[in-house]
Each structure stands twice: as C-alpha cells, then as structure tokens.
Design a protein around this motif. Structure first.
Motif, PDB file in Angstrom:
ATOM      1  N   CYS A  52     -16.521 110.646 126.253  1.00 57.36           N
ATOM      2  CA  CYS A  52     -16.598 109.195 126.499  1.00 57.36           C
ATOM      3  C   CYS A  52     -17.317 108.880 127.800  1.00 57.36           C
ATOM      4  O   CYS A  52     -17.733 107.749 128.016  1.00 57.36           O
ATOM      5  CB  CYS A  52     -15.216 108.569 126.646  1.00 57.36           C
ATOM      6  SG  CYS A  52     -14.209 108.651 125.253  1.00 57.36           S
ATOM      7  N   THR A  54     -15.642 109.259 130.745  1.00 59.32           N
ATOM      8  CA  THR A  54     -14.619 108.799 131.694  1.00 59.32           C
ATOM      9  C   THR A  54     -13.885 109.960 132.351  1.00 59.32           C
ATOM     10  O   THR A  54     -12.805 109.781 132.899  1.00 59.32           O
ATOM     11  CB  THR A  54     -13.586 107.892 130.991  1.00 59.32           C
ATOM     12  OG1 THR A  54     -13.036 108.603 129.887  1.00 59.32           O
ATOM     13  CG2 THR A  54     -14.203 106.620 130.493  1.00 59.32           C
ATOM     14  N   ALA A  76     -23.788 106.069 131.170  1.00 62.77           N
ATOM     15  CA  ALA A  76     -22.517 105.470 131.583  1.00 62.77           C
ATOM     16  C   ALA A  76     -21.653 105.276 130.342  1.00 62.77           C
ATOM     17  O   ALA A  76     -22.186 105.126 129.236  1.00 62.77           O
ATOM     18  CB  ALA A  76     -22.776 104.138 132.268  1.00 62.77           C
ATOM     19  N   PRO A  77     -20.316 105.300 130.504  1.00 62.92           N
ATOM     20  CA  PRO A  77     -19.430 105.208 129.326  1.00 62.92           C
ATOM     21  C   PRO A  77     -19.781 104.029 128.414  1.00 62.92           C
ATOM     22  O   PRO A  77     -19.772 104.170 127.191  1.00 62.92           O
ATOM     23  CB  PRO A  77     -18.046 105.017 129.942  1.00 62.92           C
ATOM     24  CG  PRO A  77     -18.149 105.419 131.353  1.00 62.92           C
ATOM     25  CD  PRO A  77     -19.575 105.406 131.751  1.00 62.92           C
ATOM     26  N   GLN A  78     -20.102 102.885 129.043  1.00 65.59           N
ATOM     27  CA  GLN A  78     -20.293 101.684 128.224  1.00 65.59           C
ATOM     28  C   GLN A  78     -21.599 101.722 127.426  1.00 65.59           C
ATOM     29  O   GLN A  78     -21.801 100.917 126.532  1.00 65.59           O
ATOM     30  CB  GLN A  78     -20.219 100.423 129.087  1.00 65.59           C
ATOM     31  CG  GLN A  78     -21.343 100.260 130.090  1.00 65.59           C
ATOM     32  CD  GLN A  78     -21.010 100.878 131.434  1.00 65.59           C
ATOM     33  OE1 GLN A  78     -20.174 101.783 131.512  1.00 65.59           O
ATOM     34  NE2 GLN A  78     -21.655 100.408 132.489  1.00 65.59           N
ATOM     35  N   ARG A  79     -22.516 102.656 127.750  1.00 67.00           N
ATOM     36  CA  ARG A  79     -23.781 102.721 127.027  1.00 67.00           C
ATOM     37  C   ARG A  79     -23.731 103.717 125.870  1.00 67.00           C
ATOM     38  O   ARG A  79     -24.666 103.829 125.107  1.00 67.00           O
ATOM     39  CB  ARG A  79     -24.916 103.128 127.963  1.00 67.00           C
ATOM     40  CG  ARG A  79     -25.049 102.272 129.177  1.00 67.00           C
ATOM     41  CD  ARG A  79     -26.476 101.804 129.382  1.00 67.00           C
ATOM     42  NE  ARG A  79     -26.506 100.781 130.408  1.00 67.00           N
ATOM     43  CZ  ARG A  79     -26.179  99.519 130.210  1.00 67.00           C
ATOM     44  NH1 ARG A  79     -25.853  99.106 128.998  1.00 67.00           N
ATOM     45  NH2 ARG A  79     -26.189  98.646 131.196  1.00 67.00           N
TER      46      ARG A  79
ATOM     47  N   ARG B 183     -14.298 100.416 128.966  1.00 66.47           N
ATOM     48  CA  ARG B 183     -15.598 101.074 129.130  1.00 66.47           C
ATOM     49  C   ARG B 183     -16.096 101.615 127.793  1.00 66.47           C
ATOM     50  O   ARG B 183     -17.264 101.458 127.456  1.00 66.47           O
ATOM     51  CB  ARG B 183     -15.498 102.212 130.144  1.00 66.47           C
ATOM     52  CG  ARG B 183     -15.104 101.764 131.548  1.00 66.47           C
ATOM     53  CD  ARG B 183     -16.154 100.923 132.208  1.00 66.47           C
ATOM     54  NE  ARG B 183     -17.397 101.640 132.485  1.00 66.47           N
ATOM     55  CZ  ARG B 183     -17.594 102.436 133.531  1.00 66.47           C
ATOM     56  NH1 ARG B 183     -16.637 102.615 134.399  1.00 66.47           N
ATOM     57  NH2 ARG B 183     -18.758 103.034 133.705  1.00 66.47           N
ATOM     58  N   THR B 184     -15.194 102.238 126.992  1.00 65.22           N
ATOM     59  CA  THR B 184     -15.669 102.773 125.717  1.00 65.22           C
ATOM     60  C   THR B 184     -15.994 101.655 124.738  1.00 65.22           C
ATOM     61  O   THR B 184     -16.710 101.864 123.777  1.00 65.22           O
ATOM     62  CB  THR B 184     -14.636 103.713 125.060  1.00 65.22           C
ATOM     63  OG1 THR B 184     -13.444 102.975 124.827  1.00 65.22           O
ATOM     64  CG2 THR B 184     -14.332 104.905 125.936  1.00 65.22           C
ATOM     65  N   GLY B 186     -17.774  99.294 125.664  1.00 66.58           N
ATOM     66  CA  GLY B 186     -19.110  98.861 126.072  1.00 66.58           C
ATOM     67  C   GLY B 186     -19.166  98.011 127.320  1.00 66.58           C
ATOM     68  O   GLY B 186     -20.227  97.491 127.655  1.00 66.58           O
ATOM     69  N   TYR B 187     -18.045  97.856 128.030  1.00 66.93           N
ATOM     70  CA  TYR B 187     -18.044  96.992 129.207  1.00 66.93           C
ATOM     71  C   TYR B 187     -18.476  97.747 130.460  1.00 66.93           C
ATOM     72  O   TYR B 187     -18.083  98.903 130.663  1.00 66.93           O
ATOM     73  CB  TYR B 187     -16.651  96.393 129.434  1.00 66.93           C
ATOM     74  CG  TYR B 187     -16.352  95.267 128.467  1.00 66.93           C
ATOM     75  CD1 TYR B 187     -16.491  93.940 128.852  1.00 66.93           C
ATOM     76  CD2 TYR B 187     -15.964  95.547 127.168  1.00 66.93           C
ATOM     77  CE1 TYR B 187     -16.236  92.917 127.958  1.00 66.93           C
ATOM     78  CE2 TYR B 187     -15.713  94.532 126.271  1.00 66.93           C
ATOM     79  CZ  TYR B 187     -15.847  93.217 126.665  1.00 66.93           C
ATOM     80  OH  TYR B 187     -15.611  92.211 125.779  1.00 66.93           O
ATOM     81  N   GLY B 188     -19.271  97.090 131.296  1.00 63.09           N
ATOM     82  CA  GLY B 188     -19.632  97.646 132.596  1.00 63.09           C
ATOM     83  C   GLY B 188     -18.410  97.646 133.490  1.00 63.09           C
ATOM     84  O   GLY B 188     -17.441  96.927 133.240  1.00 63.09           O
ATOM     85  N   GLU B 294     -24.252  97.713 135.017  1.00 65.07           N
ATOM     86  CA  GLU B 294     -23.695  98.750 135.881  1.00 65.07           C
ATOM     87  C   GLU B 294     -22.981  98.156 137.093  1.00 65.07           C
ATOM     88  O   GLU B 294     -21.959  98.647 137.536  1.00 65.07           O
ATOM     89  CB  GLU B 294     -24.806  99.650 136.411  1.00 65.07           C
ATOM     90  CG  GLU B 294     -25.283 100.705 135.459  1.00 65.07           C
ATOM     91  CD  GLU B 294     -24.145 101.482 134.855  1.00 65.07           C
ATOM     92  OE1 GLU B 294     -23.439 102.170 135.598  1.00 65.07           O
ATOM     93  OE2 GLU B 294     -23.964 101.383 133.633  1.00 65.07           O
TER      94      GLU B 294
END
Lengths: 227, 560
Positions: A52, A54, A76-79, B183-184, B186-188, B294
């Motif tokens: 993930c 994280t 980055a995790p969110q991407r 975060r997983t 999709g949030y910065g 970011e």
C-alpha cells in the motif's frame, strides 16, 4: 473494468538489520485470489503495508510492485489505487454511512445527485438499502464489513488486499462475507492478495497459497493457481 | 473527613473564591461598595467607564489581538499537524515542547522584547551589514499601536500549548489506521488528516482552544510588556484603575472587569457559532471527495513556521541570559564587548526574597493541588464516581473566566476577612489555576493504570489504602512528578493572582520582573526574567530525572 495483474518481484523486508520476510517472485492474475499464510510476527501485515505504501520508515524494503506494466513501488500511497480491508472495518466514526461511502467515491463523480445515486446503488448492492443516514456505530459487524468493502471498491482500486479481513466476524457470518468479497472482486476482475492465519480463508479463496515460515526464512509457494 | 467528601471539597475550594470574587466585582460595578462610600445601586460606574478616554480603542485592541493570537496559533498547529504528521520531525516535537511550556509567559515576553526591540538582538545581528544602521533605528516594534508584537508574543506560548493538547488528543483517536485507509482510498496526506483526523480531534480540543481565547483576550502581564500602552488593552486599562490611588476609579474598574468577562463570553460564543456554521460546510466538503495532492511544500512551510516559533522562544531565553551577563554592549555589535557578573553581584541580595516567595508559593500550591487531585481520583475510582461534563467545566472555569473579573472582587472579600496579603490567601488564589492543570495532566495516566494489577493486589489481601499507597502511587511516580512540574510552572508564571490576593505586598519573580519591565535597565530585567524562566525548568528537569533514577533497575518502568 481493471484486468491487470499484481506482480511482486524480489520483495524482502527487514527491520533493524534482521530479515523479516523474503518472497519468491509471484504474480496474481486479475480475478485471482492469492493467500499468504504464516504465524503471527512473520511480517504478513508489514508486507501489505509495503504494497500500500504505508510501511513505517523503520523498515527496509527491497523489490518491486507492479500493477499491469506499471511500477508503483515508489508511488505515494494515494497514487497506487491499491485498496485494503483490515480486521477492523475502520469506518470513520464522525461520518454517516453514506458519507463514509462518499469518502471513497472519486471526485470525478460530480454533483450531489450523481454522487448520491452511486452511493444508493452501492448500498443496494451491499443489501443495506436506506442505511445511508445511519451512524456506523449502530450497524452490526457484518453490515459494517460490507460498508467497508463498498467504500474500498467505490474508490476504483486496481488491486485489493485483505489483512485478516474476516477474523473478527463470527463463524456463521465469515463464509457469507468471504463469498461477498470474493464475488465482488471476481466481478471487477481485481487481483486479490489476502494474508490470514485461518486455513478456511485459503480454502474458500481457491487460489494459490504461499506459506511464510518464521522470520528470516524464505517463503515457499505451495500450490499453483487452481490446483 | 472521609475520602468520599474530597471531590466536593475540591469543587468548593474552586467555586467559593470564584463565586465570591464575581459577586465582589458585580456589586461595585453597580455602585455598591460601602467601604469606599458606594452606598446605593447606580449605573454611574458604567457611565464613567464608557466616558473614559480611549475605551473604544482599548476594546478594539483586546478583541483584535486576542482573536488574532488564538486563530493564528490554532491555524499554525492544525496546519503543521495536517501537513507534517508523517514526517520524521513530528515525533520528536513533543520533547522540544515541554521546556517552552514550562517557561512563564512573562519571561518569554520580556525575552521576545529583547529580540525585536529597535536596539534588540535581531537588528544587532543584521546591522550594519544588512540594514546600514549604526544606531538603533527610530521604529516602534515593541508596544506597537496595532498590537502585532503582543499577538506574536502570545503565539510563542500558545502554539506549543495547543500543539501539546493536539498530540495528547491524537493519542485518544486511532489516527494511524484511519489515515492509512484514507491514503489507500487515494487521499493526499494533508486532506486525509483534515478530513479524517481533525473532525475527531476537535471535541477534545474545544475547551483548550476556548481557554487560549479567554487568556489572549484578557492577558495582563504579556500585554504590559509587549502591548501598546496608550491606550492599552482593556484588561491592562482596568488593572491600572484598580491600582490607582484614587479609589473612586474602582467603580468603573469593576464595570470594566465585567465588560471584559462579557467580551470573553461573546468571543467564545462567536467561535462556537463559527464551529456550528463550519460543520455542514465541512460535511459537504468531505462528501465531494476531493483527494488533494502531496502537499510537500505545505509540509515544509508549516514545519519552517513552527521551527521559527520554537527558535524565537529559545532565542528569547538566550537573550535574557546574554543581557544579564553583559558588560559594555554597543549597538550594532552582535555580542557584548565585555562579559560581566556585575549585574548578578549587585542583584544577588535583592533576588533572594522574591526567589524564596516564588518557591514557597509554588511548592505549597502544587503540593496542595497534588494531594487534592490524587484523593479526588482515588475517590472517583473507589466509589465509581465518573467525573461528568459539569466537573470538567468547573475545572476549566478558572481558565475560561478572565482573571480580572473575579480577582478584584476576591480581594474585596479577602480584605473583609482580613486575609488579604496573607500567604494562605495567595496560595489559595494560586490553587485555582494550579489545580486544573495538575488534574488535567494526571487524570489520563491514572485512568490508564492496568486494573488487573490492582485486582492482583486485592487478591493478595491488600486493602484499598494499601493499594493506593503501595501500588498506585509508585506506579504513577513519573506522571505525578510531571503533573507537579506543570503545577509549579503555572504557579511561578501567575501575575494577577499574586498581585491581587497578595494586596501588592507579596513580591514574586513574576511581579518583580513585570514591574522592572516598565523601566529600561535590560541587564537587571534580564537577570530577573532569567531566574523566573530557569526555576520551572530546573523543577521540570528534576521531574524527569528523579523517576528515571528511582526506577534505574526496573526495565518495566522505563519510558517506552
């Protein structure tokens, strides 16, 4: 929808100089469910955190994570768009059920009406119609687990990870929930990687199985897909 | 005296002086104070209050500086947490905060004035090579008419305080897994924190923010050092009238003190209203699902701003030390030409009495608070009396009410009882502010005690008092001493309570430093403020070192 494989190559995790886990190269095909089993403390959850993005900075990690052809190791995790379900459903307690689902829905779905329509559809799909305005704390364990899955799926992930996702549910509910999750993942042809110490989870998944020995040893792939 | 009665007694100890004090301010505000000739109800005090020159400006100044300091501090703290929560520096922050929190406001304000004054350290470091000045410029930096120096000086102390409160609240909401989920999805990192963690933190942050707001709106000591002087803020104006030889000024002063309380109440209501308005807006913001980027530049910016605030505090303390040891020090020189012990030699004798008074007051009020709080907590757990919201509010009451609103009235009552200027009165006045902080810092560790440990003790035949003395207290040595250090620091920093309950006859380091701040001898002022800053730091250091030494052969008692 997706249809890209999750490929892990040369993954090794260590903590404070001690090798925690080393995986053989594996690939999880779209719609396939791979199970990773091992004793507690063998680094199962750390593996998922690494996938993930994280993982705590105290760990050292090598290897590459690919989704289809794309290397996401350093994103980055969110991407990454890798969804995960934990033992706890981790619904946000300050938001209603619908707001929790809206949290997962991409911002590209614009306008309150459009977003509400998607959320209503997701609630119907989870057999929870009219639950939108409820406080998540008033839901049963199984209901919360389903909302949690819907929230993860609304974010349109390219792969799904399960971190002992069924361990907290009572035995009667567990098999129903497994079917619910696995069916949804199959319908979206998502590659799924689950870690568990419950053999039933692996049997029900009917995919390949990898056993992690204690810390420091290399893992072995026990069973090929479909066998 | 039974244990069961202690919580009620403690509440009475807090409420009695506050209630009497409010009444003692209320009556003169409407013309009643027979001792100085106020025999009949009248609105005359209010008329003369509103006719006082500069009152409008004073009110405007109080409101603008108080709101600005609070909102700026809150924005900085939340911005820093949102932007930098997953950076490495975030974890180390807590250790850096404690020494600054232990430093009294007055010492920080005086040191800050030494930094930013036209002949202060910052301009000395920049002159003449960058500014071209070889003599102090004709600028108003300290006591500027807009109160900017006052706002910044307040932020120095309020940012670390709110940050500490936020870190404590963070430990209560399970932030890390919630952030990982966001975060997983999709949030910065920044939006994940603001949308998931901040709304869960706010209920625990609300009262500390109100306390900061009330303090900023009605602060006297910092405003005397850094705030504008003519007209000053409302609280300073009122204190000046109370201190005037002309006792007739006490009537408008009492009315002004009530007005100050009204301003604080209004400001808290305003913030509460903003909060109510923001809630639906925040919900639809979350509903829209925007992910954010970011935020790397934001994280860097917030960290730099916070580091600046912390650095300014440390430099301020250093400036006190440098000035107190300086000999000849001409203007653009960055450091004194000669160092000297002359100031310390000359002031050594004079410092002894205020040091003794400060130590005595702080030790007495802290010890008393510690005993009361421990007995309250013990009564709470032994009789299963869960402290309700009401008890929490009463604890916060001394921090939410402007001090000036009840301290004058309290003095009036003390005079009637012939207790004014007595040590017992000043200790009691200090207790009003020390006890809440001791309770707030001890309650969580107390409730976190492993109940199985006590069940084991009971099963071994230990009675309730033996459990308390032989199990709970030793296990809680570390948080107990930490709470005592906090209480001590609070007592050392108190200005108005010492002034009013002591009837001006009890001189502590704080009251002396504030008096000296009106003069111009930086070396003497630096010495007083430095001692004021160092005392709580020494106590704080002891509070850390003592349990570590005591538990040196007990690995299970070390800090995780």
């Amino acid at each position: 929808m997706s249809g890209a494989a999750l490929t892990l190559s040369g993954i090794r995790l260590s903590l404070g100089g001690a090798m925690l886990l080393a995986l053989p190269p594996v690939s999880v095909a779209p719609g396939e469910i791979m199970t990773v089993m091992g004793p507690s403390g063998c680094g199962k959850s750390s593996l998922l955190a690494f996938l993930c993005g994280t993982l705590a900075p105290a760990f050292r990690a090598e290897g590459r994570v690919l989704l289809g052809g794309e290397d996401v190791t350093h994103l980055a995790p969110q991407r990454r768009r890798i969804g995960i379900l934990f033992q706890d459903d981790l619904l946000f307690p300050h938001l209603s059920v619908a707001e929790n689902l809206a949290f997962g829905l991409p911002p590209g779905v614009r306008g309150r009406a459009a977003r509400e329509a998607r959320i209503t559809a997701a609630l119907d799909d989870a057999e929870l119609p009219c639950f939108g305005s409820r406080d998540p704390a008033t839901l049963s364990g199984g209901q919360r687990a389903r909302v949690s899955l819907m929230r993860a799926l609304l974010a349109e992930p390219r792969a799904l990870l399960l971190d002992e996702a069924f361990a907290r549910l009572d035995a009667a509910l567990r098999e129903r929930m497994r079917r619910f999750v696995f069916d949804h993942a199959a319908r979206l042809s998502l590659p799924v990687l689950q870690v568990t110490h419950d053999l039933e989870d692996a049997v029900s998944a009917a995919g390949s199985l990898m056993r992690l020995p204690g810390p420091g040893c290399a893992a072995t792939l026990e069973r090929g897909p479909g066998s | 005296m039974t244990l069961r009665a202690v919580p009620a007694l403690t509440i009475a100890l807090l409420l009695l002086p506050i209630g009497a004090g409010l009444l003692g301010t209320l009556l003169p505000a409407f013309g009643l104070l027979p001792a100085i000739g106020g025999q009949a109800l009248s609105l005359e005090p209010w008329r003369s209050l509103f006719e006082a020159p500069g009152l409008g400006t004073a009110i405007r100044l109080s409101v603008s500086t108080g709101l600005a300091a609070t909102l700026l501090s809150l924005a900085l703290v939340l911005g820093f947490c949102a932007a930098a929560h997953d950076t490495r520096s975030f974890g180390r922050m807590q250790a850096a905060l404690a020494p600054i929190l232990a430093t009294p406001h007055a010492a920080l304000a005086i040191g800050f004035a030494f930094l930013i004054a036209p002949s202060g350290w910052i301009l000395r470091l920049l002159s003449p090579w960058a500014t071209g000045w070889d003599r102090p410029p004709d600028l108003v930096t300290v006591q500027d008419p807009l109160g900017i120096a006052l706002v910044l000086g307040l932020c120095l102390k309020e940012v670390p305080y709110l940050l500490l409160m936020t870190l404590a609240a963070l430990a209560q909401v399970r932030a890390a897994p919630a952030l990982a989920v966001a975060r997983t999805l999709g949030y910065g990192p920044v939006l994940a924190w603001l949308k998931v963690v901040a709304p869960q933190l706010w209920p625990q942050l609300r009262l500390p923010v109100y306390a900061v707001l009330a303090f900023s709106l009605s602060v006297v000591d910092v405003a005397l050092v850094l705030g504008p002087s003519n007209p000053p803020t409302l609280a300073v104006m009122v204190v000046r009238w109370f201190a005037d030889r002309d006792v007739a000024l006490w009537f408008p002063a009492a009315a002004g003190a009530l007005l100050q309380a009204g301003i604080v109440a209004g400001a808290i209501a305003l913030v509460f209203g903003i909060e109510r308005l923001a809630r639906p807006i925040g919900r639809s913001w979350i509903f829209a699902g925007r992910r954010g980027g970011e935020g790397a530049w934001l994280a860097r910016g917030a960290s730099v701003l916070l580091a600046l605030i912390l650095a300014a505090s440390l430099l301020a303390i250093l400036a006190l030390a440098v000035w107190s040891f300086s000999g000849i020090w001409r203007f653009p020189d960055a450091l004194p030409q000669a160092w000297s012990l002359a100031t310390w030699r000359a002031q050594g004798q004079a410092l002894a009495a205020p040091i003794a008074a400060t130590l005595g007051l702080a030790s007495a009020s802290t010890l008393l608070a510690l005993v009361l709080v421990l007995l309250c907590l013990e009564a709470e757990s032994r009789f299963a009396l869960p402290p309700g919201r009401g008890a929490t509010l009463i604890l916060y009451l001394p921090l939410l009410l402007p001090q000036i609103a009840f301290l004058f009235g309290l003095q009036v009552v003390l005079v009637r009882l012939r207790l004014d200027g007595m040590a017992v009165a000043v200790v009691w006045a200090h207790l009003l502010f020390v006890l809440p902080y001791v309770y707030l810092s001890l309650a969580d560790p107390w409730r976190a005690l492993d109940p199985r440990m006590l069940r084991a003790a009971v099963a071994l035949g230990a009675g309730p008092w033996r459990c308390f003395l032989a199990v709970k207290l030793p296990l809680l040595l570390r948080p107990m001493l930490a709470a005592a250090a906090v209480g001590f620091a609070v007592s050392v920093s108190l200005y108005l309570p010492t002034l009013f309950a002591g009837a001006g006859r009890i001189a502590t380091l704080t009251t002396e430093a504030i008096t000296l701040a009106a003069g111009s001898d930086r070396r003497v002022l630096g010495a007083y403020a430095l001692v004021q800053a160092v005392l709580p730091l020494l106590v704080y250091g002891t509070a850390i070192a003592l349990p570590a030494w005591h538990h040196r052969n007990r690995a299970g008692m070390s800090v995780r």
